[in-house]
Design an enzyme around this catalytic site. Sequence first.
Site, short mmCIF file in Angstrom:
data_model
loop_
_atom_site.label_atom_id
_atom_site.label_comp_id
_atom_site.label_asym_id
_atom_site.label_seq_id
_atom_site.Cartn_x
_atom_site.Cartn_y
_atom_site.Cartn_z
N CYS A 165 0.81 -1.22 0.00
CA CYS A 165 0.00 0.00 0.00
C CYS A 165 0.84 1.27 0.00
O CYS A 165 0.32 2.37 0.14
CB CYS A 165 -0.98 -0.05 1.15
SG CYS A 165 -2.05 -1.51 0.97
N HIS A 303 -1.44 8.24 6.28
CA HIS A 303 -1.77 6.96 5.64
C HIS A 303 -2.91 6.25 6.37
O HIS A 303 -3.58 5.42 5.79
CB HIS A 303 -0.53 6.06 5.63
CG HIS A 303 -0.80 4.66 5.16
ND1 HIS A 303 -0.96 4.35 3.82
CD2 HIS A 303 -0.98 3.50 5.84
CE1 HIS A 303 -1.19 3.05 3.70
NE2 HIS A 303 -1.22 2.51 4.90
N HIS A 339 -9.64 2.40 1.58
CA HIS A 339 -8.23 2.17 1.27
C HIS A 339 -8.10 1.70 -0.18
O HIS A 339 -8.42 0.56 -0.50
CB HIS A 339 -7.66 1.13 2.22
CG HIS A 339 -6.17 1.01 2.17
ND1 HIS A 339 -5.40 1.51 1.12
CD2 HIS A 339 -5.29 0.46 3.04
CE1 HIS A 339 -4.14 1.26 1.35
NE2 HIS A 339 -4.03 0.62 2.51
#
Lengths: 413, 81
Positions: A165, A303, A339
């Site tokens: 990610c 994040h 996400h």
Amino acid sequence: MNKSERERIVITGIGLTAPNGNNLAEYRANLLASVSGVKSYSVRYFGDTVAGLCDFDALRYQSRKARRIGTRAGSIAIYCVHEALADAKIELEAMDKSRCGVFIGITEHGNVETENEIYEISRFDYQTKYWSHHHNPRTVANNPAGEVTISLGITGPHYTLGAACAAGNLGLVNGAQQLLLGEVDLALAGGVSESTGTFGIFAAFNSQNALAKHEVPEQASRPFDAARNGIVVSEGGAIYVLERLDRALERGAHIYAELAGWAYNSDATDTVLPNSQRQSQCMRMAIQRAGLQPQDIHLVNTHATGTPAGDARECEALRQVFDNCPDTYYTNTKSFIGHCMGAAGALELAGNLPSFDDKLAHHTINVDKLDPACQLPNLLLHKPKKLDKLDAMLNNSFGMLGINCVTVLKRHI
Amino acid sequence: MTREEISMALVEIISDIVPDEDWASFDAEESLRGKLESMDFLDVVMELRKQYGVEVPEADYGALETLKSSIDYLQPKLNKA
């Protein structure tokens, strides 16, 4: 030491699709208006859940045949690249396409296509003679970037960067590096994700007790909230047109920002649990390489994904770096879109770049009760804020196996 | 299956594989290979296998050159299957 214009990399075009917008203007407006893109979703075998899905028009830039034989990730990448080039006012036909490169971050690739084939042959008693010959070109790791080159006739380099990610940021960084190396004159760089198409990612996060659950889908993604319970899996993409500053100035391009600094490193500690020390180290390196100090960063896009441990550890890292930085504000985009995996870093940055123009920083939604472990000074909650100063922003992205990638963007004056 | 039924089945398969072309007025004696790339052709073979249980060995691919030759080749196989 001042860098020459040839050594400075700028963003001159953005193409994106997000669960709450299919271009920058729509996406940004929805971020400022607190519009979530998370919806109810049902995925094969796993059943009902929530997810962020994109509704861009795939056929705007692809034939039906190209769409049929390609992948969702490829389709997202193609859409984003076409949009980015249009935004940058670049006619590829007028340039040497061998000097253009495509560099796309991915969290994973091939799970969707493999699951689909296994499901298909299950109708034929699992006989492999029914397995599609399209499986290999669909699942090679360079697929989304390769589909872009075929769509646009780009003959320069293309590849994907597997970085969990952190991949969206790493795609962007790699594009910049290829420009600095002189390998290309135009880099199409960013990240994409098709992860909502694989039941495996939902099932695995669920088994890890890391999949978000909430009776109201729009409230499921809740980084920093005391009641957060995991990740909302989303798809999406963001591709940037990157150029060396001299070329951008020469053609009179609109410059969104300068990609002034970056860093990437590894936790080397755990497969899933992040390491605050390595994260803070990564942030410090990126800031230093941009020629800045922590107090020069006015906006941090976190994040934070909504997992109890991950958010707290990132906040710990942020406190280590930005101690005594009264002008630094923090926000989070995943609270709106979930996400977006390989697209996350690039897509989240896009939602914040227009802030260089209007100084409006979008906020974080779904924080009803702030977790004390996520307490940060100047955490933007509930509504956007007009900042007094916004000359530099930092964009965090972290991924499994302990990969961290941080970018620092400067206003182009 | 009659020749017309086989023709319709083939056109339906090919239309799904190359949906951007107009297949309704395609000449039955025109070469399909001009319209189908190698992977498209393999899709036709796969769909015949999936939808009709018909196997087309690689050595026989030439029999699927046109719609007409395809019908000639497939009719006995389809009526046997």
